[in-house]
Each structure stands twice: as structure tokens, then as C-alpha cells.
Design a protein around this motif. Structure first.
Motif, mmCIF file in Angstrom:
data_model
loop_
_atom_site.group_PDB
_atom_site.id
_atom_site.type_symbol
_atom_site.label_atom_id
_atom_site.label_comp_id
_atom_site.label_asym_id
_atom_site.label_seq_id
_atom_site.Cartn_x
_atom_site.Cartn_y
_atom_site.Cartn_z
ATOM 1 N N ALA A 94 0.760 -1.225 -0.046
ATOM 2 C CA ALA A 94 0.018 0.054 -0.111
ATOM 3 C C ALA A 94 0.737 1.138 -0.013
ATOM 4 O O ALA A 94 0.376 2.339 -0.583
ATOM 5 N N ILE A 478 -0.638 -7.652 -7.210
ATOM 6 C CA ILE A 478 -1.677 -7.403 -6.641
ATOM 7 C C ILE A 478 -1.743 -8.336 -5.423
ATOM 8 O O ILE A 478 -1.489 -9.472 -5.653
ATOM 9 N N THR A 480 -4.025 -10.164 -2.330
ATOM 10 C CA THR A 480 -5.442 -10.500 -2.293
ATOM 11 C C THR A 480 -5.382 -11.163 -0.833
ATOM 12 O O THR A 480 -4.581 -12.051 -0.652
ATOM 13 N N LEU A 520 -10.161 -8.514 -0.008
ATOM 14 C CA LEU A 520 -9.451 -7.496 -0.023
ATOM 15 C C LEU A 520 -8.503 -7.654 -1.143
ATOM 16 O O LEU A 520 -7.570 -8.515 -1.197
ATOM 17 N N GLU A 522 -5.363 -5.275 -3.367
ATOM 18 C CA GLU A 522 -4.629 -4.025 -3.238
ATOM 19 C C GLU A 522 -3.407 -4.035 -4.305
ATOM 20 O O GLU A 522 -2.793 -5.140 -4.374
ATOM 21 N N ARG A 523 -3.214 -2.970 -5.086
ATOM 22 C CA ARG A 523 -2.177 -3.039 -5.782
ATOM 23 C C ARG A 523 -1.175 -1.757 -5.535
ATOM 24 O O ARG A 523 -1.822 -0.666 -5.420
ATOM 25 N N ARG A 535 -2.667 3.647 -8.388
ATOM 26 C CA ARG A 535 -2.953 2.315 -7.455
ATOM 27 C C ARG A 535 -4.252 2.425 -6.860
ATOM 28 O O ARG A 535 -4.880 3.476 -6.978
ATOM 29 N N TRP A 536 -4.415 1.192 -6.572
ATOM 30 C CA TRP A 536 -5.923 1.138 -6.235
ATOM 31 C C TRP A 536 -6.054 0.027 -4.971
ATOM 32 O O TRP A 536 -5.427 -0.656 -4.801
ATOM 33 N N ARG A 537 -7.212 0.086 -4.415
ATOM 34 C CA ARG A 537 -7.662 -0.809 -3.340
ATOM 35 C C ARG A 537 -9.232 -1.049 -3.507
ATOM 36 O O ARG A 537 -9.808 -0.049 -3.523
ATOM 37 N N GLU A 539 -12.231 -3.766 -2.059
ATOM 38 C CA GLU A 539 -12.792 -4.359 -0.733
ATOM 39 C C GLU A 539 -14.197 -4.931 -1.046
ATOM 40 O O GLU A 539 -15.351 -3.897 -1.488
ATOM 41 N N THR A 570 -10.934 2.355 -3.852
ATOM 42 C CA THR A 570 -10.386 3.669 -4.232
ATOM 43 C C THR A 570 -9.430 3.415 -5.174
ATOM 44 O O THR A 570 -8.619 2.518 -5.382
#
Length: 743
Positions: A94, A478, A480, A520, A522-523, A535-537, A539, A570
Motif C-alpha cells: 500500500a 496485486i 489479495t 480485499l 490492493e495494488r 494505485r487502487w484498493r 474491498e 479507491t
């Protein structure tokens, strides 16, 4: 300091859906096998076969006679490189690392047969992007010649020392070799056919090399080396890993000489388990070769690496500014080449020999794990402890006690982690969870404001339960994570008193219990076309709920119960603008929505009744703690904290960042703050649909405008904003968001 930063279909049964549970159990059951498969050593086929050994012997012989060509008597070259010291605070995925210090170097390189070498640093300039007194080891200012001597040393022998080279006289006895592929490597305008030779130690518990040699099929010359080391190799116990890539090229069509080199050293603390690491990255390009210049013997007298006078180094003419010289991808979590080295090393040897040894340490995920202040707990003190049990197992205990609510919270976690990045964990916990998808301020800033002014921008509710989690290995960068748990949730009340002002009431969280499944993904920041970084997240979570605590999975007849599904996304996009790329266009998007159903709904507070004792109640199929909450410096500047609560919400910011002059401040031995700041005017809007009955936020669009400023190495951000729809002027001062996760 020297490289030292430690840096229910019918009532009363109401059966629960089981598909999600079965899927998660299947994934978790498969994870250990997948992790073992990825971490297993290659099959015996091909290891130390006659073809592999013959090639290795030819390559070792070529190395023994020095650069493989008696026509090469000597050469001189110029190496240009950058040394960067980066800091990474918070989660590896993150939070990308930030450049703290950068040094640009120009070094003259000399070599003479059979084995004389000399390097002279003729140019250097540096800058501190963040305060530091770090200095690099001397040998980081030079390059590696002839792919290291027979014994490998890194960092003046303080990082790695006494590691036998796989092509040294003792290499065949200490290492296994296998030809794995035949491929072409493009070097400049030429493609070279090479054989990929994997190397693993016979005894991985010793200080050994782990990696790959790329050997020219025609003459057995080493074209490229990419490798790391076993854990036993590291003399500095702060070292998490050391990875090296050496690439050679043909000079004048016949001499294999250094072309590009890269080293990465990642360090973590030894006395405390805390998400902070220091990263040292060195990158070199070597060129301007002049061959057979009849270099005199006097060139090689004295130390192998020397420095020109400070005046001479300062006078060297570099192109552009030093910040222009920093590779654009240097702030990536891990360089692509280095990432491949580490992944291959994990596949070649038992994963545990690359991991840190067992031991125990004080543990925390953020500074606020030790001390915090909020309206529910008052002053709360806590600590944690981590014990590494060996074999990838670890036991972590966290605890905290609030002096206002007189309640203890904590967690006990048993984890099994594989070097591939996969992990399983089981946890029992009790905590105060925050409603909403985005924090509006850092916890450190919130504690100070809550204590002094009664300004607490958190919305906590009580959660206790057990959960089983699985972290999958990285896929295309990514990460997970899947979690299945049983939870009991309840509201908390205001227990503390601030020094001045008064606290707002807490949210009217429902008293419920039930299953909860969360996925979840996230990258980290990825650089795309035109320098755009994204970048993204994301959930997704869902579950069942039953009114009251300790009801298990059943729904007693007449009780309120139901299920819900919730998603949040996000996106952060940043793009340089202008010829000098000093201006940046930044956008941040937050989307969240929730759906729910129930046979008998919960009784929840009506409009204006949250925490006020108003008897107005409404029936709802969704616990208030699962609503979408927006409002505050991040998701709704110009509006009150969490002024918007509903079933669907969106927040969009468009911001322009540009440098402006600003007074420079002396920081003693840490240098000076830059004579600039970053101005960030922005436009923002909030969209809310199906608002909650107990929050006054209006449905539809609520725009705002404002301006921010980054000060003091861009470590501090100040914001002022005005909401344009029944909003107000708001002001915020906090540290940069990159550091919030560790505060």
C-alpha cells in the motif's frame, strides 16, 4: 551514519448461506499446497547433469584466464550511477517507498591484465529529499569488475562477506547447477543467444549464492548474473535481503565487459517488529570504453577505489538536475529485475533459508498502538509482542487498555507464512473498529486534537470475535486477502472528557452477531503511459446478522436478522504535466455501496436522534455501522466529519500540484529544508444516495473548492476548503497521507 537507517428460509430456523464459507475453506485448504509448490526446489532432472556441469566448467575456465581474451591487455571506462536511500513506512504494497537521499556519481574505471583494477570517483553530487545524516559505504561508489572475485563481498564486507562464487575453484563442490532455458538477450542493437543456468547451494544453511547465470552459448562467457544470498550470508542482521544484477556487453565486438549493474539492500529493525524499512538502491551504466591504451602500472598503485578532491568532484559537469537523474521507477516497491531475482531464489531453495531467523521482538503496526486518545477510550496505552517460532510460524499478541472506558482490547494471532507471500492466520480479537472506508486524519493528529479540543474524527464501535484469514501470493503485484469470521458488535459511548470543547456523540451502532466474509485486493503504484501512476484498493464484504449478542448462527423467532453485501473502491491517479514534469495532476476517487435485506428489521435512531436520546426510531434492514460514511478533509472537505451517511456514496477530488518558493530552514547536521513548497488547489464533490435517517447529510451532489500546501520536505499538508452546498470553511493540518498507516 553509514547505511544505517533502521530505518433463515422460514422462521425460526433461518439457515445461513454456506457457499462463501465452503469457497473460503477450499481456498485456504489449497493455499499451503500452492505455497509449497511455489517454494519447492526444482525437480532432480537436469541438476548437475553432464551438459550443465560441462558448461559450468567451460565458463569457470574462461573466468580463470581473465575476461577470456588474451588480446585484451587493458581498458578504461566511465561509470555513471545513482545511489538512492529510500524509506518505506507502512504496508509494503500500500505504501511505496519515498526517496530520502540521492547521490549521483561518475567513476573512472581502469583494468589491466591479468587482474589489476582501479576506480576513481571524479564526480558526485547529492541531495536530501527528506532529513537524514546517512552516508553510503565506500564500495557503493564503484562497480563490480569481472562479475566479482572468487569470494563475494558486498558493502565493504559488512552486508555480505566470504560467499564463494559459483564459478570459483570451489564452486562445483558447493553448488548445484542446471540449464533451464535457451533464450536471446538483447544488448543494445545486438541479440545474444544464451543458456540460463540456475544455481543453488548444496547446503543452503551456509553463506551461499542463490540465483541465475546467463552464459553465452558460443564461448561460455557470463553475459548476465542475477542473484541474492541465503540468510546465513548476512553479517548485518538488519538485512532483509540483498539482490544484485550484473549485465555485460560486447565491446568492439569481442570483449565482454560491464554494461549495467544494480544492487538493492533492504533493511528492517531488529529490536522491534514495526512496518518500517530502509532501502538502498544503486544503479550503474558503464560505457565510453577505450581498449588497449597501454595504461601505466602507476595507475594501479594505492587503494582500489579512490576519490578525487572535493573540489574536483563538485566541478564535474552532470546533465540536468540531480532529481532528474533519479530513475523514474526507483520508488517502486521492488524493481522488476530484483523482484525476479527474489522470486527465483525462493523457487530454488527451501523458503526458510531466505527468511529471517526465529526470535522475539516488541511489535506494533503503528505508533498509535502504543498510545492514543479518543472519546470512547480516553487515554489508551498498549503494546504488542511477536515471537517467530521457526518454519514460517509466528505468534503475535497485541493489547490496549482505555482509562476512560476501563476496557481491555487486544488480539492473539497465530500465523504461518511462506516465502512466496502466501499466509494463513487464525485470530481471536476484541477491538474498536472505525466505521467508514477512508480515514480522514492520521491517528496521531486525531489523538492530539481529541485530547486538546474535543475534536475526535473517528466513529468507533465495539467488535469481538474469531477469524480465519488467508493472504494469497502476489499476482501481477496485486495482493489479495480473504477473511472469514464470527463477530459480535455493539455500540460504544462517550466516556472521556477533553481539555476544552465537547465531544460529538458516537454512531448508534447496532448490537448484533453473525458471520462476516471479506475479500480485499490492493495494488501498489504502477507507472503507465506518459508517466501516469495508478494505485487502487478494492474491498468486498458480506455477512449475516442477528440482533443481540451470543446468538450464534441461528435467528430466534421474533428477533431481527438479515444479511448484507458491501463493496468499496479507491483509485489514486497521478500524472506529471509540463516539459519539466514539475507539475502534477492528481485525482482520488472513492466509491462505496451496500445492499441488505431482512425479514424483521432493526430499530435504529431516526433523523437527528443519533446519540441524543430522541425516542424517534425507524425500522431498517442494515446495521448503521455498515453504512457508507463520507465527510472530512479526505472524502468531503468543506463539510463536517462524516456529515454524509447512506447506502451509496462517492467522493471525487481533482488536484493540481505545483512547486512554489518557500523559506528554507536549517536542520543542523540533517541539512536544510528545501526552499520550496508544493501548492495544491483542488475541486471536490461528494455524491450521496439513500441517506441514513440519523445523519443530516443531503442526497445528491455536494461540491467544494479549496487549496492545500505541502511543507517541509512535503511531510506536512495544510488544507483550507469551503463547501458550496450548506457547507462551511474548514481547516486541516496533518502529516502527509503516506505516513498515516504507521501513525
Amino acid at each position: 551514519m553509514r547505511d544505517t537507517r533502521e530505518m433463515r428460509p422460514t422462521r425460526p430456523t433461518y439457515r445461513r448461506p454456506r457457499t462463501a464459507t465452503v469457497m473460503l475453506v477450499a481456498i485456504i485448504a489449497a493455499l499451503p499446497a500452492a505455497a509449497v509448490a511455489q517454494g519447492a526446489t526444482p525437480t532432480a532432472n537436469g541438476w548437475n547433469d553432464s551438459t550443465s556441469i560441462a558448461l559450468v566448467r567451460r565458463s569457470a575456465e574462461r573466468r580463470r584466464v581473465q575476461l577470456a581474451d588474451t588480446a585484451l591487455r587493458d581498458y578504461r571506462a566511465l561509470a555513471r550511477g545513482t545511489l538512492t536511500f529510500l524509506g518505506q513506512l507502512g504496508d509494503v504494497i500500500a505504501t511505496p517507498p519515498k526517496v530520502i537521499q540521492a547521490t549521483q556519481v561518475a567513476t573512472e574505471v581502469y583494468w589491466r591484465a591479468p587482474s589489476l583494477s582501479k576506480q576513481r570517483v571524479i564526480g558526485s553530487r547529492d541531495t536530501t529529499v527528506l532529513p537524514t545524516d546517512n552516508s553510503f559505504y565506500r564500495d557503493r561508489f564503484g562497480i563490480v569488475q569481472n562479475n566479482f572475485p572468487n569470494v563475494i563481498r558486498v558493502g565493504e564486507g559488512r552486508d555480505v562477506a566470504d560467499v564463494p562464487h559459483p564459478l570459483s575453484p570451489s564452486g562445483e563442490a558447493l553448488y548445484d547447477f542446471a540449464i533451464r532455458d535457451s533464450l536471446g538477450i538483447r544488448l543494445g542493437d545486438r541479440t545474444v543467444n544464451v543458456l540460463e543456468v540456475q544455481v543453488r547451494p548444496k547446503d543452503p544453511t551456509q553463506a551461499r549464492f542463490v540465483g541465475t547465470l546467463f552464459v553465452d552459448r558460443a564461448d561460455a562467457q557470463v553475459v548476465r548474473m542475477a542473484f541474492t544470498f541465503t540468510n546465513a550470508s548476512y553479517l548485518d542482521k538488519r538485512n532483509e535481503d540483498v539482490s544484485i544484477v550484473l549485465e555485460n556487453a560486447l565491446v568492439q565486438g569481442r570483449f565482454w565487459l560491464p554494461r549495467r549493474q544494480e544492487v538493492e539492500v533492504r533493511r528492517v529493525g531488529t529490536w522491534m517488529d514495526f512496518p518500517a524499512r530502509g532501502i538502498i538502491r544503486g544503479r550503474w551504466d558503464i560505457g565510453d570504453y577505450r581498449v588497449n591504451q597501454e595504461l601505466p602500472m602507476t595507475t594501479f598503485t594505492g587503494p582500489e577505489l579512490v576519490f578525487a578532491s572535493p573540489a574536483e568532484r563538485r566541478a564535474y559537469r552532470f546533465e540536468g538536475s540531480i532529481l532528474d537523474a533519479i530513475p523514474p521507477d526507483v520508488t517502486m516497491v521492488t524493481d522488476d529485475d530484483v523482484q525476479r531475482v527474489q522470486a527465483q531464489a525462493r523457487a530454488l531453495v527451501q523458503a526458510q533459508v531466505l527468511q529471517r531467523a526465529r526470535g522475539s521482538a516488541l511489535s506494533a503496526r503503528a505508533i498509535s498502538d502504543f498510545v492514543r486518545v479518543n472519546r470512547a477510550e480516553g487515554l489508551a496505552l498498549g503494546a504488542g509482542y511477536l515471537t517467530r517460532l521457526g518454519g514460517g510460524y509466528a505468534l503475535r499478541a497485541q493489547g490496549r487498555y482505555g482509562f476512560a472506558d476501563r476496557q481491555a482490547k487486544g488480539a492473539l494471532t497465530l500465523e504461518r507464512r511462506w516465502a512466496t507471500g502466501g499466509a494463513l492466520r487464525i485470530e481471536g480479537f476484541r477491538t474498536y473498529r472505525e466505521a467508514g472506508d477512508e480515514p480522514e486524519v492520521s491517528l496521531a493528529r486525531n489523538s492530539l486534537a481529541a485530547q486538546e479540543f474535543g475534536s475526535d474524527w473517528t466513529d468507533p464501535y465495539d467488535v469481538a470475535g474469531v477469524q480465519l484469514g488467508a493472504s494469497l501470493p502476489l499476482w501481477r503485484d496485486i495482493r489479495t486477502t480473504l477473511t472469514l469470521g464470527y463477530e459480535m458488535q455493539d455500540a460504544v459511548s462517550v466516556r472521556a472528557r477533553p481539555l476544552s470543547g465537547a465531544y460529538e456523540p458516537t454512531i448508534p451502532a447496532a448490537t448484533i452477531s453473525g458471520l462476516r466474509l471479506t475479500a480485499l485486493a490492493e495494488r501498489a503504484a504502477v507507472t503507465g503511459p506518459f508517466g501516469t501512476s495508478l494505485r487502487w484498493r478494492a474491498e468486498v464484504r458480506g455477512g449475516t446478522w442477528t440482533s443481540g449478542r451470543n446468538n450464534g448462527l441461528a435467528c430466534p423467532q421474533g428477533d431481527a436478522c438479515g444479511h448484507f453485501g458491501r463493496g468499496a473502491l479507491t483509485l489514486e491517479l497521478e500524472r506529471p504535466v509540463g516539459a519539466a514534469e514539475t507539475n502534477r495532476l492528481v485525482t482520488r476517487t472513492t466509491l462505496a455501496g451496500v445492499v441488505a435485506s431482512s425479514e424483521v428489521g432493526l430499530l435504529a435512531p431516526g433523523r437527528g436522534s443519533a446519540g441524543s436520546g430522541d425516542p424517534a426510531r425507524v425500522r431498517t434492514d442494515l446495521p448503521p455501522q455498515e453504512l457508507v460514511y463520507l465527510g472530512g478533509p479526505v472524502t468531503g472537505p468543506g463539510y463536517d466529519f462524516h456529515a454524509f451517511a447512506g447506502r451509496f456514496g462517492a467522493s471525487q477530488r481533482v488536484e493540481w500540484r505545483t512547486p512554489v518558493p518557500f523559506p528554507s530552514i536549517s536542520l543542523g547536521r540533517y541539512g536544510r529544508s528545501p526552499a520550496r513548497a508544493t501548492l495544491a488547489p483542488f475541486a471536490h464533490t461528494v455524491y450521496l444516495a439513500r441517506p441514513s435517517p440519523f445523519r443530516p447529510g443531503q442526497a445528491g451532489w455536494s461540491p467544494a473548492v479549496g487549496a492545500g500546501a505541502y511543507l517541509f520536505f512535503d511531510l506536512v499538508r495544510m488544507d483550507v476548503a469551503r463547501g458550496l452546498r450548506d457547507g462551511r470553511w474548514t481547516f486541516s493540518l496533518d502529516v502527509t497521507r503516506d505516513f498515516w498507516r504507521v501513525l
